[in-house]
Design a protein around this motif. Structure first.
Motif, PDB file in Angstrom:
ATOM      1  N   GLU A  38       9.370  -7.070  -3.234  1.00 38.13           N
ATOM      2  CA  GLU A  38       8.143  -7.179  -4.022  1.00 38.13           C
ATOM      3  C   GLU A  38       8.049  -6.218  -5.206  1.00 38.13           C
ATOM      4  O   GLU A  38       7.685  -6.646  -6.299  1.00 38.13           O
ATOM      5  CB  GLU A  38       6.920  -7.034  -3.118  1.00 38.13           C
ATOM      6  N   PRO A  39       8.390  -4.934  -5.053  1.00 34.50           N
ATOM      7  CA  PRO A  39       8.260  -4.039  -6.205  1.00 34.50           C
ATOM      8  C   PRO A  39       9.192  -4.396  -7.373  1.00 34.50           C
ATOM      9  O   PRO A  39       8.953  -3.990  -8.499  1.00 34.50           O
ATOM     10  CB  PRO A  39       8.635  -2.665  -5.637  1.00 34.50           C
ATOM     11  N   HIS A  40      10.233  -5.181  -7.103  1.00 36.75           N
ATOM     12  CA  HIS A  40      11.233  -5.486  -8.129  1.00 36.75           C
ATOM     13  C   HIS A  40      11.134  -6.911  -8.651  1.00 36.75           C
ATOM     14  O   HIS A  40      11.840  -7.266  -9.587  1.00 36.75           O
ATOM     15  CB  HIS A  40      12.630  -5.254  -7.551  1.00 36.75           C
ATOM     16  N   LEU A  41      10.282  -7.715  -8.073  1.00 37.16           N
ATOM     17  CA  LEU A  41      10.243  -9.137  -8.375  1.00 37.16           C
ATOM     18  C   LEU A  41       9.951  -9.430  -9.850  1.00 37.16           C
ATOM     19  O   LEU A  41      10.603 -10.274 -10.458  1.00 37.16           O
ATOM     20  CB  LEU A  41       9.230  -9.829  -7.473  1.00 37.16           C
ATOM     21  N   ALA A  42       8.999  -8.735 -10.432  1.00 37.18           N
ATOM     22  CA  ALA A  42       8.662  -8.971 -11.840  1.00 37.18           C
ATOM     23  C   ALA A  42       9.863  -8.659 -12.740  1.00 37.18           C
ATOM     24  O   ALA A  42      10.178  -9.419 -13.663  1.00 37.18           O
ATOM     25  CB  ALA A  42       7.464  -8.125 -12.247  1.00 37.18           C
TER      26      ALA A  42
ATOM     27  N   PHE B 284      14.247   5.447   1.960  1.00 37.88           N
ATOM     28  CA  PHE B 284      14.619   6.834   2.264  1.00 37.88           C
ATOM     29  C   PHE B 284      13.590   7.807   1.708  1.00 37.88           C
ATOM     30  O   PHE B 284      13.189   8.764   2.367  1.00 37.88           O
ATOM     31  CB  PHE B 284      16.015   7.151   1.719  1.00 37.88           C
ATOM     32  N   GLU B 285      13.145   7.537   0.491  1.00 38.46           N
ATOM     33  CA  GLU B 285      12.121   8.380  -0.127  1.00 38.46           C
ATOM     34  C   GLU B 285      10.801   8.267   0.640  1.00 38.46           C
ATOM     35  O   GLU B 285      10.130   9.275   0.891  1.00 38.46           O
ATOM     36  CB  GLU B 285      11.930   7.981  -1.591  1.00 38.46           C
ATOM     37  N   LEU B 286      10.448   7.055   1.034  1.00 40.36           N
ATOM     38  CA  LEU B 286       9.224   6.879   1.817  1.00 40.36           C
ATOM     39  C   LEU B 286       9.316   7.613   3.152  1.00 40.36           C
ATOM     40  O   LEU B 286       8.346   8.239   3.583  1.00 40.36           O
ATOM     41  CB  LEU B 286       8.940   5.396   2.041  1.00 40.36           C
ATOM     42  N   CYS B 287      10.470   7.570   3.787  1.00 38.58           N
ATOM     43  CA  CYS B 287      10.647   8.304   5.047  1.00 38.58           C
ATOM     44  C   CYS B 287      10.420   9.794   4.827  1.00 38.58           C
ATOM     45  O   CYS B 287       9.738  10.450   5.624  1.00 38.58           O
ATOM     46  CB  CYS B 287      12.032   8.047   5.642  1.00 38.58           C
TER      47      CYS B 287
ATOM     48  N   ARG C  48       0.831  -1.208   0.000  1.00 33.53           N
ATOM     49  CA  ARG C  48       0.000   0.000   0.000  1.00 33.53           C
ATOM     50  C   ARG C  48       0.867   1.261   0.000  1.00 33.53           C
ATOM     51  O   ARG C  48       0.586   2.222  -0.725  1.00 33.53           O
ATOM     52  CB  ARG C  48      -0.933  -0.026   1.208  1.00 33.53           C
ATOM     53  N   LEU C  49       1.924   1.268   0.810  1.00 26.20           N
ATOM     54  CA  LEU C  49       2.819   2.434   0.849  1.00 26.20           C
ATOM     55  C   LEU C  49       3.489   2.661  -0.499  1.00 26.20           C
ATOM     56  O   LEU C  49       3.580   3.797  -0.973  1.00 26.20           O
ATOM     57  CB  LEU C  49       3.884   2.260   1.938  1.00 26.20           C
ATOM     58  N   VAL C  50       3.979   1.580  -1.109  1.00 26.81           N
ATOM     59  CA  VAL C  50       4.637   1.685  -2.417  1.00 26.81           C
ATOM     60  C   VAL C  50       3.658   2.236  -3.452  1.00 26.81           C
ATOM     61  O   VAL C  50       4.001   3.131  -4.230  1.00 26.81           O
ATOM     62  CB  VAL C  50       5.206   0.320  -2.858  1.00 26.81           C
ATOM     63  N   GLN C  51       2.433   1.746  -3.454  1.00 22.32           N
ATOM     64  CA  GLN C  51       1.439   2.221  -4.416  1.00 22.32           C
ATOM     65  C   GLN C  51       1.007   3.652  -4.126  1.00 22.32           C
ATOM     66  O   GLN C  51       0.923   4.479  -5.029  1.00 22.32           O
ATOM     67  CB  GLN C  51       0.218   1.304  -4.411  1.00 22.32           C
ATOM     68  N   GLN C  52       0.735   3.945  -2.868  1.00 25.11           N
ATOM     69  CA  GLN C  52       0.231   5.271  -2.508  1.00 25.11           C
ATOM     70  C   GLN C  52       1.241   6.368  -2.807  1.00 25.11           C
ATOM     71  O   GLN C  52       0.881   7.438  -3.285  1.00 25.11           O
ATOM     72  CB  GLN C  52      -0.121   5.299  -1.020  1.00 25.11           C
TER      73      GLN C  52
END
Length: 148
Positions: A112-116, A21-24, A10-14
């Protein structure tokens, strides 16, 4: 563990960000690099004004720093008012459980965001390859594999 994975996704999508670091920055979590004991990668806490702070050991390499930031962000998001040092000293709560949850959050955030993208290069990835690609310790990659 499912809720932890959903929170990371959810955080990655939102915020359209995968860097801890960017999320922080986006979540107004202050991150500082400082001198910490060699065995300590980082620590997170809340100030009296309810501001979240992450301290990272300045002697960490780039990948270790990324993992430690993601792990500490996990504590901020999952255990906002808990401090492992005071928990261990003053309560009977299970510190290893909180550490495992923060590790799993970090793994979800960094894998997860890089798995594909990674699976385009490899038909199937081993846990060692996942650890190497994500910069996570092997035990954290194993935790992610065991709970996906």
């Amino acid at each position: 563990m499912k809720e932890i994975r959903e929170l990371a996704c959810r955080l990655v999508q939102q915020y359209a960000a995968t860097s801890p670091f960017e999320l922080c920055d986006l979540l107004a979590v202050n991150v500082f690099q400082c001198e910490l004991p060699a065995q300590m990668g980082g620590v997170s806490f809340q100030t009296e004004e309810n501001n979240s702070v992450i301290l990272l050991n300045r002697n960490l390499g780039k990948m270790e720093r990324c993992y430690c930031c993601a792990h500490e962000l996990g504590h901020v998001m999952l255990h906002p008012n808990l401090n492992a040092l005071s928990i261990a000293e003053h309560t009977f709560l299970c510190v290893p459980r909180f550490e495992k949850e923060a590790d799993y959050f970090a793994a979800c955030l960094l894998i997860e965001p890089h798995l594909a993208e990674w699976n385009e290069c490899y038909e199937t990835l081993t846990v060692n390859q996942i650890a190497c690609l994500s910069g996570l310790p092997l035990k954290v990659a194993q935790l992610w594999v065991a709970n996906r």
